[in-house]
Write a protein that holds these residues in place. Structure first.
Motif, PDB file in Angstrom:
ATOM      1  N   ALA A   1      -0.840   2.056 -17.240  1.00 47.72           N
ATOM      2  CA  ALA A   1       0.075   1.439 -16.279  1.00 47.72           C
ATOM      3  C   ALA A   1       1.513   1.832 -16.579  1.00 47.72           C
ATOM      4  O   ALA A   1       2.292   2.185 -15.674  1.00 47.72           O
ATOM      5  N   LEU A   2       1.896   1.788 -17.852  1.00 48.89           N
ATOM      6  CA  LEU A   2       3.259   2.140 -18.243  1.00 48.89           C
ATOM      7  C   LEU A   2       3.556   3.613 -17.957  1.00 48.89           C
ATOM      8  O   LEU A   2       4.672   3.967 -17.546  1.00 48.89           O
ATOM      9  N   GLU A   3       2.572   4.468 -18.116  1.00 52.79           N
ATOM     10  CA  GLU A   3       2.767   5.883 -17.807  1.00 52.79           C
ATOM     11  C   GLU A   3       3.035   6.082 -16.321  1.00 52.79           C
ATOM     12  O   GLU A   3       3.895   6.890 -15.936  1.00 52.79           O
ATOM     13  N   ARG A   4       2.338   5.342 -15.476  1.00 53.72           N
ATOM     14  CA  ARG A   4       2.564   5.446 -14.031  1.00 53.72           C
ATOM     15  C   ARG A   4       3.952   4.935 -13.649  1.00 53.72           C
ATOM     16  O   ARG A   4       4.628   5.508 -12.799  1.00 53.72           O
TER      17      ARG A   4
ATOM     18  N   GLN B   1       0.831  -1.205   0.000  1.00 55.25           N
ATOM     19  CA  GLN B   1       0.000   0.000   0.000  1.00 55.25           C
ATOM     20  C   GLN B   1       0.864   1.253   0.000  1.00 55.25           C
ATOM     21  O   GLN B   1       0.553   2.240  -0.673  1.00 55.25           O
ATOM     22  N   ASN B   2       1.968   1.206   0.719  1.00 52.86           N
ATOM     23  CA  ASN B   2       2.787   2.403   0.903  1.00 52.86           C
ATOM     24  C   ASN B   2       3.848   2.601  -0.176  1.00 52.86           C
ATOM     25  O   ASN B   2       4.191   3.736  -0.511  1.00 52.86           O
ATOM     26  N   ASP B   3       4.412   1.506  -0.700  1.00 52.72           N
ATOM     27  CA  ASP B   3       5.683   1.612  -1.415  1.00 52.72           C
ATOM     28  C   ASP B   3       5.693   1.030  -2.826  1.00 52.72           C
ATOM     29  O   ASP B   3       6.759   0.882  -3.411  1.00 52.72           O
ATOM     30  N   TRP B   4       4.538   0.670  -3.375  1.00 54.51           N
ATOM     31  CA  TRP B   4       4.497   0.108  -4.726  1.00 54.51           C
ATOM     32  C   TRP B   4       3.788   1.072  -5.672  1.00 54.51           C
ATOM     33  O   TRP B   4       2.885   1.818  -5.269  1.00 54.51           O
ATOM     34  N   VAL B   5       4.176   1.023  -6.937  1.00 57.41           N
ATOM     35  CA  VAL B   5       3.451   1.759  -7.964  1.00 57.41           C
ATOM     36  C   VAL B   5       2.051   1.157  -8.081  1.00 57.41           C
ATOM     37  O   VAL B   5       1.887  -0.058  -8.184  1.00 57.41           O
ATOM     38  N   ASP B   6       1.054   2.002  -8.060  1.00 56.72           N
ATOM     39  CA  ASP B   6      -0.335   1.534  -8.136  1.00 56.72           C
ATOM     40  C   ASP B   6      -0.775   1.490  -9.593  1.00 56.72           C
ATOM     41  O   ASP B   6      -0.999   2.512 -10.231  1.00 56.72           O
ATOM     42  N   ALA B   7      -0.892   0.274 -10.135  1.00 57.54           N
ATOM     43  CA  ALA B   7      -1.400   0.090 -11.500  1.00 57.54           C
ATOM     44  C   ALA B   7      -2.613  -0.832 -11.464  1.00 57.54           C
ATOM     45  O   ALA B   7      -2.815  -1.668 -12.344  1.00 57.54           O
ATOM     46  N   ARG B   8      -3.444  -0.643 -10.458  1.00 53.62           N
ATOM     47  CA  ARG B   8      -4.579  -1.534 -10.233  1.00 53.62           C
ATOM     48  C   ARG B   8      -5.796  -1.120 -11.070  1.00 53.62           C
ATOM     49  O   ARG B   8      -6.193   0.035 -11.068  1.00 53.62           O
ATOM     50  N   TYR B   9      -6.362  -2.096 -11.749  1.00 58.38           N
ATOM     51  CA  TYR B   9      -7.639  -1.930 -12.428  1.00 58.38           C
ATOM     52  C   TYR B   9      -8.726  -1.795 -11.356  1.00 58.38           C
ATOM     53  O   TYR B   9      -8.625  -2.431 -10.303  1.00 58.38           O
ATOM     54  N   PRO B  10      -9.779  -0.985 -11.511  1.00 60.61           N
ATOM     55  CA  PRO B  10     -10.168  -0.236 -12.708  1.00 60.61           C
ATOM     56  C   PRO B  10      -9.628   1.198 -12.756  1.00 60.61           C
ATOM     57  O   PRO B  10      -9.814   1.878 -13.759  1.00 60.61           O
TER      58      PRO B  10
END
Length: 589
Positions: A139-142, A122-131
């Motif tokens: 996702a690639l932009e993030r 929750q704190n330290d990962w890139v969030d690329a979660r659908y929807p």
């Protein structure tokens, strides 16, 4: 700062990650956890510390009695019944707390979760979660934006929901070449749920994945193309990819972060599936932090295939100064296979569609061979702990059942064993019958009802329809006497899964992401609550202490915002927690 490898994709080889001097210290001081007992320590005629009145109390005891009031002394229930009787027990120093006519149920127990990983992701990962992130492009932009502000050479981890290959608009995952383009100076691992990942070239090189290398050191696999080159797709690399929360961060997770998140959703206990390398931190917290607001029963895992699980589990025991009412080492876990949502659950039949990311044969991944599965069950039985076997595909389920049957043949005493995710994606009648026979010897099953709202559609896209339609058969399980224990399986991938009310709603109404699914498999409201309370308590061997509101048990309760028994089933998803009470004390309101 000291770094320790652990987490959702973290290396957790207990023997290799802890210095020899520290291991000797842990082994020297660790004791087998004292037997927990419901015997009250208070005098029968002493005044209660607190009485709770004016409630609609569902005890969920064997008779499913209701009450309006109860009394608490030293964190345990001393009396329960009608308000007039309970009021007479109050002394001059007894607190009186008014439930204000609200529905009260036993504290919820999360029977399968990964709390440390949840807070870290929750704190330290890139969030690329659908929807919120609907496309591979988004996702690639993030990821690129994150890489632009990240020091060269530092790992980047990306969270995508399970079955993202089914959900992204492009109907695929980002690939190795795309990850190289957006983050050329950083090792990147993109998680498609928790059992499949895509890595860029730098990450593969660090992990030692080169031409012809398909097996990683701690149970994970790398997919190769027809020329033997790695495609970037990794499966079941929980123990091979080095996520790196600091020791200080982990102390904070266990001391405050985890408790705060779970308490607000009515949880008073969790089965915390914990990497062995993180266990010394939990030991430290258990000895030095103030009394928690959440009870931890710990199940330890070493690597994906449990190949390095020690025969002697004494180093995992909680320190003797830890409060056994809040910290208990209960069992060990092994992954038999992957997960059906990312097409790595070990199946008899081949998956359909999306074969470009499948392991060879399109039938999923066997993580642990049969002999090692049985070894895990035997170790746990010998040490009087429970074993947890992750079995997602139908072939893996049969292997887990066979392992338990094999150990039971040579074990005189019944022993608590568990199969995780039993029948979630598919279940054969023969497997139900085998589980029913093993129930008398101590088998319990863990299920994740919230997945009805997230993964049924993907199941029908990934598996033959005649197989997919046999999943989530909770009515059949209950009628067979299996008492399924509900868990969130929180890892941080789906933060919404922490809410037990959406799971209860799905169980009762059979709503899914594909519409109403197999309505004949619906459960009652009482059964839906039991999955999160008394059945969950039995699945971890603690039903004498929790899971129902009875004299001698912990005063762990949830006050609901509305009456779950009086409302329309489709409104259950809108329920909230008004108050969470642990040990007779309000911990969330």
């Amino acid at each position: 700062m000291t770094k320790m490898k652990c987490g959702c994709f973290g290396l957790v080889n207990f023997s290799s990650q802890i210095p020899n001097t520290q291991r000797r210290s842990i082994l020297k001081t660790a004791l087998t956890i004292p037997a927990l007992t419901a015997a009250p320590t208070w005098a029968a005629n002493s005044d209660p510390d607190t009485i709770f009145i004016n409630g609609k109390i569902s005890t969920l005891d064997a008779a499913n009695k209701t009450a309006t009031a109860l009394a608490v002394k030293q964190g345990k229930i001393t009396h329960i019944g009608d308000e007039a009787t309970i009021r007479k027990l109050a002394g001059s120093n007894t607190r009186v707390i008014d439930f204000k006519g609200k529905r009260v149920v036993p504290g919820f127990i999360d029977a399968h979760c990964h709390p440390m990983e949840t807070i870290y992701m929750q704190n330290d990962w890139v969030d690329a979660r659908y929807p919120e992130v609907p496309t591979v492009k988004a996702a690639l932009e993030r990821i690129q934006a994150w890489a632009n502000k990240t020091e060269a050479g530092k790992w980047i981890f990306v969270a995508c929901v399970s079955a993202s290959q089914n959900k992204f608009e492009e109907k695929r995952l980002p690939n190795r070449t795309e990850l190289d383009r957006v983050a050329p100076n950083n090792p990147v691992v993109l998680a498609n749920g928790t059992h499949m990942a895509v890595a860029n070239t730098m990450a593969l090189k660090i992990l030692g994945v080169t031409k012809g290398v398909s097996k990683l050191k701690h149970g994970g696999s790398a997919l190769l193309d027809q020329d033997g080159e790695p495609t970037g797709v990794l499966t079941d690399v929980q123990a091979d990819v080095p996520t790196t929360p600091t020791v200080e961060e982990m102390r904070d997770y266990y001391s405050t972060g985890i408790q705060k998140l779970w308490n607000q959703f009515g949880f008073t206990s969790v089965l915390a599936i914990t990497p062995s390398a993180a266990l010394p931190v939990m030991h430290h917290v258990a000895q030095n932090a103030k009394q928690p607001t959440l009870r931890y029963t710990v199940s330890v895992w070493s690597s994906s295939n449990a190949h390095d699980m020690p025969e002697d589990l004494s180093a995992f025991a909680m320190p003797p100064t830890a409060n056994p009412e809040f910290y208990r080492f209960g069992g060990i876990k092994d992954w038999v296979d992957g997960e059906n949502d990312c097409r790595t659950g070990y199946m008899y039949e081949a998956y359909i569609g999306h074969a470009e990311t499948d392991p060879p044969g399109n039938k999923g991944t066997l993580v642990t061979p049969q002999s090692d599965i049985e070894r895990v069950v035997r170790i746990a039985a010998k040490e009087n702990k429970f074993s947890m076997l992750h079995c997602s595909g139908d072939r893996a389920m049969d292997m887990g059942l066979t392992a338990i049957e094999s150990v039971m043949k040579t074990t005189k005493e019944n022993t608590l064993t568990r199969i995780e995710h039993f029948g979630m994606f598919q279940m054969q009648d023969s497997q139900l019958e085998r589980a029913k026979k093993l129930k008398a010897r101590g088998l319990h099953i863990s299920v994740q009802p919230t997945w009805l709202l997230e993964l049924v559609k993907a199941d029908f896209e990934n598996m033959p329809a005649e197989v997919a339609k046999t999943g989530f058969q909770f009515r059949k399980m209950i009628d067979a006497g299996l008492e399924p224990a509900a868990g969130t399986d929180m890892t941080g991938i789906y933060m919404g899964n922490i809410n037990p009310f959406t799971a209860m709603y799905a169980s009762v109404t059979r709503q899914s992401d594909r519409g109403v699914f197999q309505p004949e498999q619906a459960v009652t409201v009482t059964e839906a609550l039991s999955m999160w309370t008394i059945w969950a308590a039995r699945s971890i061997g603690e039903a004498n202490l929790k899971g129902s509101l009875e004299v001698g048990k912990f005063a762990d309760m949830v006050v609901l915002s509305d009456d779950i028994f009086a409302m329309s089933p489709d409104k259950i998803k809108d329920l909230k927690v008004a108050t969470t009470i642990v040990n007779g004390e309000v911990v969330y309101s």
